[in-house]
Structures are given as C-alpha cells and as structure tokens.
Motif scaffolding. Structure first.
Motif, PDB file in Angstrom:
ATOM      1  N   THR A 124       0.841  -1.206   0.000  1.00 23.22           N
ATOM      2  CA  THR A 124       0.000   0.000   0.000  1.00 23.22           C
ATOM      3  C   THR A 124       0.874   1.254   0.000  1.00 23.22           C
ATOM      4  OG1 THR A 124      -1.814  -1.146   1.100  1.00 23.22           O
ATOM      5  CG2 THR A 124      -1.811   1.244   1.278  1.00 23.22           C
ATOM      6  N   GLN A 138      -7.416   0.007  -0.821  1.00 24.45           N
ATOM      7  CA  GLN A 138      -7.601  -1.240  -0.068  1.00 24.45           C
ATOM      8  C   GLN A 138      -8.875  -1.163   0.783  1.00 24.45           C
ATOM      9  OE1 GLN A 138      -4.026  -2.446   1.968  1.00 24.45           O
ATOM     10  NE2 GLN A 138      -5.013  -4.149   3.002  1.00 24.45           N
ATOM     11  N   ASP A 194      -5.479  -1.856  -5.124  1.00 26.34           N
ATOM     12  CA  ASP A 194      -4.845  -2.310  -3.887  1.00 26.34           C
ATOM     13  C   ASP A 194      -5.706  -3.407  -3.270  1.00 26.34           C
ATOM     14  OD1 ASP A 194      -3.100  -2.538  -1.801  1.00 26.34           O
ATOM     15  OD2 ASP A 194      -3.415  -0.520  -1.003  1.00 26.34           O
TER      16      ASP A 194
HETATM   17 MG   LIG Z   1      -1.941  -2.860   2.037  1.00 25.88          MG
END
Ligand SMILES: [Mg+2]
Ligand SMILES: Nc1ncnc2c1ncn2[C@@H]1O[C@H](COP(=O)(O)OP(=O)(O)OP(=O)(O)O)[C@@H](O)[C@H]1O
Length: 327
Positions: free
Chosen positions: A41, A81, A157
């Motif tokens: 990330t 994410q 992500d």
């Molecule tokens: Mg991550």
C-alpha cells in the motif's frame, strides 16, 4: 508507463519501502505480491501521489509523482484497499459524482457509466443504494469508478480481499477484460498467490519493503524445478541437512514442522527420501507433492508462508498440543 528508481519511504525508524526499482510497460498487468506489512500500500500510495517519497524517484505516465502531482492524478485511477464508496448514493450516482469531479461532460458521463456498469455486470443494480450491495458488488463498482475518467494507469490495492473464491474469479475476469478493451496499465497488489499467478503478466515479490524476486509468474515457478515435495518429518532441521548433502534437490527449506523441497523428478525421489529418513532414525508422518506455486517461491526465498494461516492445520494442532504439555 511506471518507472521507479531507488524509491524509498520511511516512517520514523521504519523503512516501509526500500529502494525499489519498477519498470512497467504500457498495457501490462503487473502484480506486487507480498505478506501483510510488506509495503504494498505504501508503494501504491507513493505512485498515486498520496504519500511523498522519502527519497528516490517515480515516473507515472510520463510525470514525476513528487513534482507533477496534478498531471499524475489525471492519468491514474485508484481502487483503495479500504472501501471508499458513498453508501447512501446509488451505483449510478457514485460514478456520476466521480465523473463530475474529473470534469467530464454530461453526455460523456452518461455513455461511460453505462459502458462500465455493463463491463462489471451491475447495470441492473444501477439505481439501488450502495448500502444494499454485497461486498463483491461494491468492489466491482469501485473498479468501474477507478476507470471512469479513462485513466492510463489503474492501481488496484488488494482488489479481492475478503471476497469468496467465486466473486474473486469474476473480478479477475473484469480486470482482464478492461485491460484488453482499454489498454490500461494495471498495478495490482495482493497477498493471494493464485491472484498474482492468474492475473499478472509480471510479478514482483515484496517482503519487508524490498523486492526479492521479479519475473513472469511462469518463470518464477519454473526456477523451482518441476515439483515441490512437502514432508512432515520428525527433526525437520536434521532431515534438511541430510537432504542438502544428498544433492537430490534444487532448493530446501524448513518451515515450522515441515520440510519443503523443490525437485526435478518428484515421483522417483519420494521413495529415496523415505529411505533416507528411516535410515537416520527419523519418522515420516506425511508426504505431499505438487507443481510449484508462487507461494513456494516465497517460502524458498524467505522461509515463511505468505499468510500465517497457510501453515498447515496439523502444524497448528501439534503446536497447541505441545503448548498444553508445557513445551
Ligand atoms: Mg496494504
Ligand atoms: N502512515 C504510517 N505511519 C507509520 N507506519 C506506517 C504507515 N503506513 C504504513 N506503515 C507501516 O509500513 C509498513 C508497510 O505497510 P503497508 O500498509 O504498505 O503494507 P502492505 O503490504 O500494504 O500490508 P497489507 O497486506 O496488510 O495491506 C508496515 O509495517 C506498516 O505498519
């Protein structure tokens, strides 16, 4: 389309991303595969201008992420994410809002929304509030939103985290379709080895902020030989040593109570391995054999599994048993 040089991010004492070099071609689906906390990330955040690199450079779609942030932002789409849709709005309205933010005209927005909702098979649900969507439907809508303004690069992500295997496969299908239809370059992060393997033209395996292997999935696996043998054997460390001396295997690693061996000809080797163990007074509890996976590549490079829960249930049971006996 993406070029990084010694790209680094530090948070105080911790170096989350260490001097990584990525060269991603236009139209490629590129995967960053690594366990929790590997720096995936953080890498995407730097490439999408959300975080400023501590040092090193990154060029995305021809623009420098540190000095030409606005230009980078116009050319990229990001699926974060953590979910980031507006739950109160309908699917259609979420895309409409995004299109407005990017200054798309009314006609352009209308055409694009229909096109994308058809791609991710949500056209029937377009007027339902997102709070009534399933997890998989929300993820599909987020991917559509990431593509809304026709970016040249799409960052995904962990696009299928927490989704069931069937939904995961659907999402892979949409990603492949949109990559083929729109020639968009995709950088996807994941800790699912099947996802990296199936989806990506190239994969970088990342661990503790460093790229430890980078190649086509097929090449990463073929370097492991033809098969992987996992053995549950008493005194795995001793057995590993014996095997190394024998020169029968390409690579060997002990992980927990298991020995993982990458070999050329598994079928012929299994009887020899059993005899070797027994001759040295070791008990073989089980043996399995499979074709190499990206997980095996990770195990051989790090001595760990990509995910803790992938350690076998028998290992977990034995550990619990030993703990109860006070070991
Ligand atoms: Mg991550
Ligand atoms: N804003 C921050 N401040 C301090 N440390 C951070 C910050 N963001 C991330 N980290 C740390 O940097 C490391 C890399 O985190 P990152 O979120 O990039 O990992 P990841 O590979 O995406 O993991 P996951 O698979 O869990 O999403 C971790 O040790 C994390 O705790």
């Amino acid at each position: 389309m993406i070029d990084t040089k010694e790209l680094t991010k530090r948070f105080g004492e911790l170096t989350a991303v260490k001097s990584i070099e990525l060269h991603i071609q236009e139209g490629e689906i590129f995967g960053l595969l690594g366990p929790n906390g590997a720096g995936k990330t953080t890498t995407i955040s730097m490439l999408s201008t959300i975080l400023t690199p501590t040092s090193g450079t990154a060029i995305v779609a021809g623009h420098n992420v540190a000095t030409e942030r606005e230009d980078v932002r116009k050319d990229i789409g990001v699926v974060f994410q953590d979910p980031s849709l507006d739950d109160e709005l309908t699917g259609y309205e979420n895309l409409e809002f995004h299109g407005r933010l990017y200054g798309m005209s009314k006609d352009e927005r209308k055409e694009r929304i229909v096109e994308l909702l058809e791609l991710v098979e949500l056209i029937d649900k377009k007027d339902i509030p997102v709070k009534n969507y399933s997890g998989g439907m929300k993820r599909r809508l987020e991917i559509a939103r990431g593509l809304m303004h026709k970016p040249r690069v799409l960052f995904l992500d962990e696009p299928t985290i927490g989704l069931d295997p069937q939904t995961r496969r659907y999402i892979w299908k949409y990603i492949k379709e949109m990559n083929a239809q729109e020639r968009v370059t995709v950088l996807v992060t994941t800790h699912y080895m099947e996802e990296a393997d199936y989806l990506c033209d190239k994969v970088a395996i990342i661990d503790h902020g460093e790229i430890i292997a980078l190649d086509k999935p097929s090449r990463l696996k073929s370097k492991m030989g033809k098969s992987v043998i996992s053995m549950d054997v008493s005194k795995p460390d001793k057995f590993c040593e014996l095997v190394r001396k024998s020169k029968w295997v390409i690579k060997s690693k002990c992980v927990g109570d298991k020995v993982h061996l990458t070999v050329k000809d598994g079928e012929k080797l299994i009887p020899k391995l059993v005899i070797l163990a027994e001759k040295n007074g070791l008990n073989v509890n089980s043996i399995t054999m499979h074709s190499p996976t990206l997980e095996d590549v990770f195990i051989q490079l790090t001595g760990r599994h990509l995910r803790e829960e992938q350690a076998s249930s028998t290992d977990a049971l034995r550990k619990r048993f030993m703990a109860r006996r006070g070991h």
